[in-house]
Design a protein around this motif. Sequence first.
Motif, short mmCIF file in Angstrom:
data_model
loop_
_atom_site.label_atom_id
_atom_site.label_comp_id
_atom_site.label_asym_id
_atom_site.label_seq_id
_atom_site.Cartn_x
_atom_site.Cartn_y
_atom_site.Cartn_z
N ASP A 460 8.46 42.70 13.98
CA ASP A 460 8.70 42.05 12.69
C ASP A 460 9.72 40.93 12.80
O ASP A 460 9.61 39.90 12.12
CB ASP A 460 9.19 43.07 11.66
N ARG A 461 10.70 41.11 13.69
CA ARG A 461 11.79 40.14 13.77
C ARG A 461 12.14 39.88 15.23
O ARG A 461 12.27 40.81 16.03
CB ARG A 461 13.02 40.68 13.03
N LEU A 462 12.28 38.61 15.57
CA LEU A 462 12.66 38.19 16.93
C LEU A 462 13.73 37.12 16.83
O LEU A 462 13.80 36.40 15.83
CB LEU A 462 11.45 37.64 17.69
N SER A 463 14.54 37.00 17.87
CA SER A 463 15.58 35.96 17.93
C SER A 463 15.43 35.17 19.21
O SER A 463 15.36 35.74 20.30
CB SER A 463 16.98 36.59 17.87
N LEU A 464 15.36 33.84 19.04
CA LEU A 464 15.24 32.94 20.19
C LEU A 464 16.56 32.19 20.37
O LEU A 464 17.02 31.53 19.43
CB LEU A 464 14.11 31.93 19.94
N HIS A 465 17.15 32.31 21.55
CA HIS A 465 18.43 31.66 21.82
C HIS A 465 18.22 30.54 22.83
O HIS A 465 17.63 30.77 23.90
CB HIS A 465 19.44 32.67 22.38
N GLN A 466 18.72 29.36 22.49
CA GLN A 466 18.66 28.24 23.42
C GLN A 466 19.93 28.21 24.25
O GLN A 466 21.04 28.25 23.72
CB GLN A 466 18.51 26.92 22.66
N TYR A 478 15.03 37.88 22.13
CA TYR A 478 15.53 39.23 21.84
C TYR A 478 14.72 39.85 20.71
O TYR A 478 14.17 39.16 19.85
CB TYR A 478 17.00 39.19 21.40
N ARG A 479 14.69 41.19 20.69
CA ARG A 479 14.12 41.91 19.55
C ARG A 479 15.12 41.89 18.40
O ARG A 479 16.33 41.94 18.61
CB ARG A 479 13.83 43.36 19.91
N THR A 512 3.93 38.51 18.40
CA THR A 512 4.06 37.90 17.07
C THR A 512 2.74 37.96 16.34
O THR A 512 1.66 37.91 16.94
CB THR A 512 4.48 36.43 17.20
N GLN A 513 2.83 38.06 15.03
CA GLN A 513 1.68 37.91 14.14
C GLN A 513 2.02 36.77 13.20
O GLN A 513 3.06 36.79 12.55
CB GLN A 513 1.42 39.21 13.38
N SER A 514 1.15 35.80 13.14
CA SER A 514 1.48 34.52 12.50
C SER A 514 2.09 34.67 11.11
O SER A 514 3.04 33.97 10.76
CB SER A 514 0.24 33.63 12.43
N SER A 515 1.59 35.57 10.31
CA SER A 515 2.07 35.66 8.93
C SER A 515 3.13 36.74 8.74
O SER A 515 3.77 36.79 7.69
CB SER A 515 0.89 35.94 7.99
N LEU A 516 3.32 37.61 9.74
CA LEU A 516 4.21 38.75 9.55
C LEU A 516 5.49 38.67 10.36
O LEU A 516 6.52 39.20 9.95
CB LEU A 516 3.46 40.05 9.93
N SER A 517 5.45 38.02 11.51
CA SER A 517 6.62 38.00 12.38
C SER A 517 7.56 36.85 12.01
O SER A 517 7.10 35.73 11.74
CB SER A 517 6.19 37.87 13.85
N MET A 518 8.85 37.12 12.05
CA MET A 518 9.85 36.10 11.77
C MET A 518 10.66 35.86 13.04
O MET A 518 11.15 36.80 13.66
CB MET A 518 10.78 36.54 10.64
#
Length: 953
Positions: A460-466, A478-479, A512-518
């Motif tokens: 449902d939720r992911l974090s992308l760190h640059q 990250y989850r 990821t699911q296009s409409s559900l994952s943030m």
Amino acid sequence: MAVVEQMKPRIEMDGVQLRHVQRRFMVINQDRLKRVYAGLRDRHRLFLDLLPLLFHINHPMLPGYLSSKAPAGLSDYKPNKRTLDAARKLSKSFTYQQRSVREHDVLALYMMGSSGTIAYSRKSDFDIWVCIRHDMDRDAREMLAQKAANIESWAASMSLEVHFFLMDDVAFRAGEMDSLSSESSGSAQHHLLLDEFYRTGLLIAGRYPIWWLVPPQYEVVYDDYVSQLLHKRFVNPKEVVDFGGLGEMPAGEFFGATLWQLYKAVSSPYKSVLKILLMEAYSDEYPHIRMLSHRFKEAVYGGETNLDGLDPYVQMCRRVEEYLLENGELERLELARRCFYFKINEKMSRPDRRGNISWRREVMRELVQEWGWSDGHLQLLDTRPQWKIQQVLEERQILVDALRQSYQALSEFARGQDDDHTIDPAELNLLGRRLYAAFERKAGKVDLVNPGISDDLSEDRLSLHQLNHPGQSGWVLYRGLVRSGETGGQRPLKRGHSLVEILAWCHFNHITQSSLSMISLHPEDCTVSSWEQRSVMDCLEDIFPRGRLAEPDLDALAEPARVARNALFINLGVDPMAKLTREGMQLVSSRTDALSYGGRWENLAINFELIIQTSWQEILTFHYSGDHALLDCLCDYLAWTPIDAGGPPPMGVNTFSFSSTRGAPIANRIRDVFDQVTAWFYRGAERGNARYLLQVSHDYYLLQPENGVPRYRHFKTYAALLQELAAPQERFSPLGIDPSTLSDTPLPALFQANKPGRLQLFYQVDGPNAHVYVLDEKGSLFHQEVAFHDALTLLTQFQRFLNKIQERMNFLVQEAGKGEFNVAAIDYYQIHHRHGAEPRLEKQNISPFKQSRSYFGVQVIGDVMDNNRSVFTMYCNEQEFSTLEYGERLFEEVARYILSKRASGQSYPIYITDIDLARNLLGVDTAQELQTIHFLNYKKRIEQRLNDALAKL
């Protein structure tokens, strides 16, 4: 292991024992059929009840009916009351009329596979052997095949998957098999298929297999034993079918079976690992393999009738356990047990249902207790469909290691066989490619981590760190919600140098699911916006729907990998207009080309993220940045499709750019470049040596094939480019020019008019001078700026020179015995080019020799002495001048002489009318390599020295 020659036993028979064994086999068969029947839904029981009747008669009211002339009649069959009641459920008016049939077309019906075993589930399909008369003709077989197909369709209407196989026992013993279904592999392994038939086959109706009556110790003399059974009349031949004995399995068949299972294991490992390990266990005994059907028969002859102990899948699991325990491979043993557990699909962590405890569940309870599995471990296994990414990654690695180990064992087995003809190296190479594509790690590759392990990896939720520190640029996933500086030692899901690689990994692994994952981006000043990130994900969904990949086609694996689908993201996280905006610069030019934008000719396409799906079903990502990013990306993309590969790359690169207001024009411009270059090199004659010219900012890039793949060379100036275009070519080399490149020069018009095997001279008047261009017979371009007096004078001197050169080259080619050097008549054009307009070429039809002015010729002869020193001799009006006489003053003396012969004393340029040079001066080894450009380039250099000397006088 050492091969021990098997001793052939003396045949003895006991009729009483044979009858006991036959009855024992039949009891086991009937009990297993009851298990099949008990596990079916009511409508599927209807199918099983009717099945033998459908092949026994042709009745228009029953499913599968084709014609009254279709083959029918099932040996030794009479429908019971349940079957007739089932028929009347379909047709109330149905009546059965028994008729005497002298010869039955169908000898028996057998059900194969998991039916009646612990591995059966309501999702299982039915594989049914229809045993037929050996002398049935082709037309009758085709009719029976169509009838079987009709019955398949009827079963499918009840949500039951059925596959029929026409089996001729005589043909099968000879190594032939006819199939009715695509479920059958065309090269089904004889011994292994027979092994499966004898241990899993259930007789539905008709004749039983004579194999039942051959005691285990007589398998090695199977044919002799069967012959005596029939000869001594222990068996009526009309009661049995004979598919033959198992004998010793040849290496090629063993190899093919393992190869096929390894191939299937890539996408469905749990279904294949157990069978692969069984093949390994068999290889340990090769060539005298004790197959599972042997064990099954030994148990029955020993008096065993317990269905649980005789279950084919339990026996397979036991055999694999023995093999792995003998070799101390405890990790693969645990994996094999998990595969078996998942296959049976009895969730043992759940409480039993009251009054409804199946035999399958009881068997599994005994096994998991024997294996020592705890309640917690069972709960973990039973939640496999919901496993998340970390658990799946660990399990995948175990599966990959097991498959690699099996592949190595297979390769060692193949190399250990003396008969080279039993092992096809191409097949081993095919499997190697499949495993390589699926599991080999390499930079930029998107690993597919869930080969049928879990049903749902979505988050449902992911974090992308640059990461933008020295030596640490890239991205980390990250989850959950993980802010900058708050990772707390949390283990990342994925690291990558490229954002597209990370997002593609999420997409193709269904994280990821296009409409559900943030997905949240960190830090807050991340160079990529959330809008860009979402746009990339939307593009991936459009081009690669749901991230689903098909199984790689075997024909595709037999060929080098090719591009199947693609997406190209330009300037991801980079605004190319930001620099211009910061410097307060706006568009002060009409130039809107994204590759040379505005008055400063800025390149707005700065970096590229390419993702491709290959014909081997790999997903690969590539990142390009720097001055040559576009050309590196373009050439790498074309390298997937060599020009002589038989077809072009997929037409149309999907290009996207979201980072600035100029994003759409940038994406369109890059797509046009890819399309134009692809069309130029892959659609037309002479493309194997064609060239293409593209300008990026102030720089020029010339593409030309090297080893069948377009590569580029870079030129910083127009002069350097002209020098390169003057280079000789191996054969005719047409030049395509990007529509926005050199648009202020006549070159695009010249090369558009270029034709092979012709000399074309173009001149453009520019005040007191003229620009002269010559395209020679191979497409090399000569350029020279000369003083211009009139067209007649200019064309005269060039015509004299070119005619002389054609004569000389023709003589050299003939002297070498290579035919003739044929060049069509020389074409002359004047270039008319006004600023802002397209160049216009006007053909010149004058004859330069009609002029009244007389000229004397200037001929140059050059050679190379032993000390590698060049020696020149010049003839002016038959006067000889040589470096042997004048040394370094040669050009000065010639210029002085020519000036003295001019009545007017004018110092207009000197033109050479003929030149003859040694091949090593021209830089070629054979006469065939000579072309007009060699002489033109030398003419230009010598004329420059003569006119420099003339200017000093």
